[in-house]
Scaffold this motif. Sequence first.
Motif, PDB file in Angstrom:
ATOM      1  N   LEU A 224     -47.352  33.185  11.163  1.00 52.35           N
ATOM      2  CA  LEU A 224     -46.161  33.896  10.706  1.00 52.35           C
ATOM      3  C   LEU A 224     -46.202  34.192   9.208  1.00 52.35           C
ATOM      4  CD1 LEU A 224     -43.333  35.057  11.161  1.00 52.35           C
ATOM      5  CD2 LEU A 224     -42.420  32.731  10.898  1.00 52.35           C
ATOM      6  N   PHE A 225     -46.337  33.126   8.392  1.00 59.26           N
ATOM      7  CA  PHE A 225     -46.172  33.281   6.945  1.00 59.26           C
ATOM      8  C   PHE A 225     -47.440  33.761   6.240  1.00 59.26           C
ATOM      9  CE2 PHE A 225     -42.922  30.157   8.139  1.00 59.26           C
ATOM     10  CZ  PHE A 225     -41.802  30.778   7.622  1.00 59.26           C
ATOM     11  N   ALA A 226     -48.614  33.499   6.846  1.00 57.51           N
ATOM     12  CA  ALA A 226     -49.848  33.974   6.233  1.00 57.51           C
ATOM     13  C   ALA A 226     -50.370  35.235   6.911  1.00 57.51           C
ATOM     14  CB  ALA A 226     -50.922  32.876   6.290  1.00 57.51           C
ATOM     15  N   GLY A 227     -50.254  35.286   8.248  1.00 58.90           N
ATOM     16  CA  GLY A 227     -50.804  36.427   8.965  1.00 58.90           C
ATOM     17  C   GLY A 227     -49.866  37.617   9.026  1.00 58.90           C
ATOM     18  N   VAL A 228     -48.640  37.412   9.509  1.00 58.55           N
ATOM     19  CA  VAL A 228     -47.705  38.525   9.702  1.00 58.55           C
ATOM     20  C   VAL A 228     -47.025  38.926   8.396  1.00 58.55           C
ATOM     21  CG1 VAL A 228     -45.632  39.289  10.928  1.00 58.55           C
ATOM     22  CG2 VAL A 228     -47.320  37.844  12.102  1.00 58.55           C
ATOM     23  N   LEU A 229     -46.410  37.943   7.721  1.00 53.01           N
ATOM     24  CA  LEU A 229     -45.645  38.246   6.512  1.00 53.01           C
ATOM     25  C   LEU A 229     -46.516  38.292   5.258  1.00 53.01           C
ATOM     26  CD1 LEU A 229     -42.509  35.996   7.222  1.00 53.01           C
ATOM     27  CD2 LEU A 229     -42.770  38.452   7.627  1.00 53.01           C
ATOM     28  N   GLY A 230     -47.590  37.532   5.240  1.00 48.01           N
ATOM     29  CA  GLY A 230     -48.475  37.518   4.070  1.00 48.01           C
ATOM     30  C   GLY A 230     -47.866  36.872   2.847  1.00 48.01           C
ATOM     31  N   TRP A 231     -46.898  35.971   3.030  1.00 48.05           N
ATOM     32  CA  TRP A 231     -46.235  35.348   1.892  1.00 48.05           C
ATOM     33  C   TRP A 231     -47.050  34.199   1.305  1.00 48.05           C
ATOM     34  CZ3 TRP A 231     -40.619  34.789   4.226  1.00 48.05           C
ATOM     35  CH2 TRP A 231     -40.059  36.075   4.349  1.00 48.05           C
ATOM     36  N   LEU A 232     -47.772  33.479   2.152  1.00 49.16           N
ATOM     37  CA  LEU A 232     -48.456  32.260   1.715  1.00 49.16           C
ATOM     38  C   LEU A 232     -49.914  32.290   2.129  1.00 49.16           C
ATOM     39  CD1 LEU A 232     -45.698  29.701   2.809  1.00 49.16           C
ATOM     40  CD2 LEU A 232     -46.159  30.479   0.470  1.00 49.16           C
ATOM     41  N   PRO A 233     -50.780  31.607   1.402  1.00 53.52           N
ATOM     42  CA  PRO A 233     -52.190  31.525   1.806  1.00 53.52           C
ATOM     43  C   PRO A 233     -52.334  30.652   3.051  1.00 53.52           C
ATOM     44  CG  PRO A 233     -51.787  30.139  -0.107  1.00 53.52           C
ATOM     45  CD  PRO A 233     -50.530  30.928   0.116  1.00 53.52           C
ATOM     46  N   PRO A 234     -53.270  30.965   3.923  1.00 51.99           N
ATOM     47  CA  PRO A 234     -53.405  30.200   5.166  1.00 51.99           C
ATOM     48  C   PRO A 234     -54.005  28.818   4.970  1.00 51.99           C
ATOM     49  CG  PRO A 234     -55.142  31.840   5.015  1.00 51.99           C
ATOM     50  CD  PRO A 234     -54.223  32.087   3.866  1.00 51.99           C
ATOM     51  N   SER A 235     -54.780  28.613   3.911  1.00 50.45           N
ATOM     52  CA  SER A 235     -55.422  27.320   3.695  1.00 50.45           C
ATOM     53  C   SER A 235     -55.902  27.240   2.263  1.00 50.45           C
ATOM     54  CB  SER A 235     -56.613  27.136   4.664  1.00 50.45           C
ATOM     55  OG  SER A 235     -57.596  28.132   4.435  1.00 50.45           O
TER      56      SER A 235
END
Length: 314
Positions: A154-165
């Motif tokens: 959600l936050f890294a893939g769709v919204l792009g707000w946060l880094p995934p790791s």
Amino acid sequence: MARFVLRRVLQSAVVLVGVTLVVFLLLQLVPGDPVRVALGTRFDPQTYEALRERAGLDQPLPVQYVSHLGHALTGDLGVSFRTGQPVSQIVLERLPATLSLAVTAVVFALLVAFPLGIVAAVRSGSAVDHAARVFSQFGVSVPDFWMGIMGILLFAGVLGWLPPSGYVALTDDPGRWATHVALPAVTVGLVTASILTRFIRSSVLEVLSADYVRTAEAKGLRNRVVIMRHVLRNALIPVVTVVAVQLASLLGGVIVIEVLFAWPGIGRLTFDAVQARDYPVLQGAVLLVAALFLLVNLLVDILYARLDPRITVR
């Protein structure tokens, strides 16, 4: 107090010795040769024998343990089979990442659990109470790795707000650290908050039914004053224990979350050491976790005496 602390420190030292013995014996039951695994494709008989001799694995088991314990008392936890670095250096390098994740997750959990648990107890049977119980059940039942994966999507893939790791040290760049710690801390914090919410609600409900609370209410004190002055302080005693246990568990490293988010903490270090059969690193990590547990328990016992004058330390 000084006598109590000294006695607890001596007891902790005995426990740590027992931990080293148990871990050492369990590692002997693991099949396979750790030196052979560490060498991999670089294996040759001379290097193999030299590394075994350097690690002391050519000695009898009692001699190996006494040597390991003697070096551990001086702060020397051995050398990694994989990297050749001192284990104490490796463990201490990973500790800040685990500390930052654990403290952030616990702070987030307290910010959620305290108001939710208190309101649920004060308004028992209301919609807020039902929502708090559903939240608590959800957090305990749903695996943390599933919540982590959903957060990444959600936050890294769709919204792009946060880094995934990934990980950035707090001292290097506080802003980037905050963006990287957000997802793993919230994932771990939600599980911790669900546990704390249940305990806070139960503890406050128990104190609300006490005679001194009813007496305070009968004197005409406002509900807010009764809760702040009479209820919360007494309800905090069992809650502090749960918070301490959760914090100590997180300081030991959340292996699944650290692996999922590529977080270079104690949990990830332990996971890698098990896979590579890097026994010195594994022993050092377990010893550090045990020491953190004992330290947190000691601080909680001291805090008890501060929260409740009826509790004495002897």
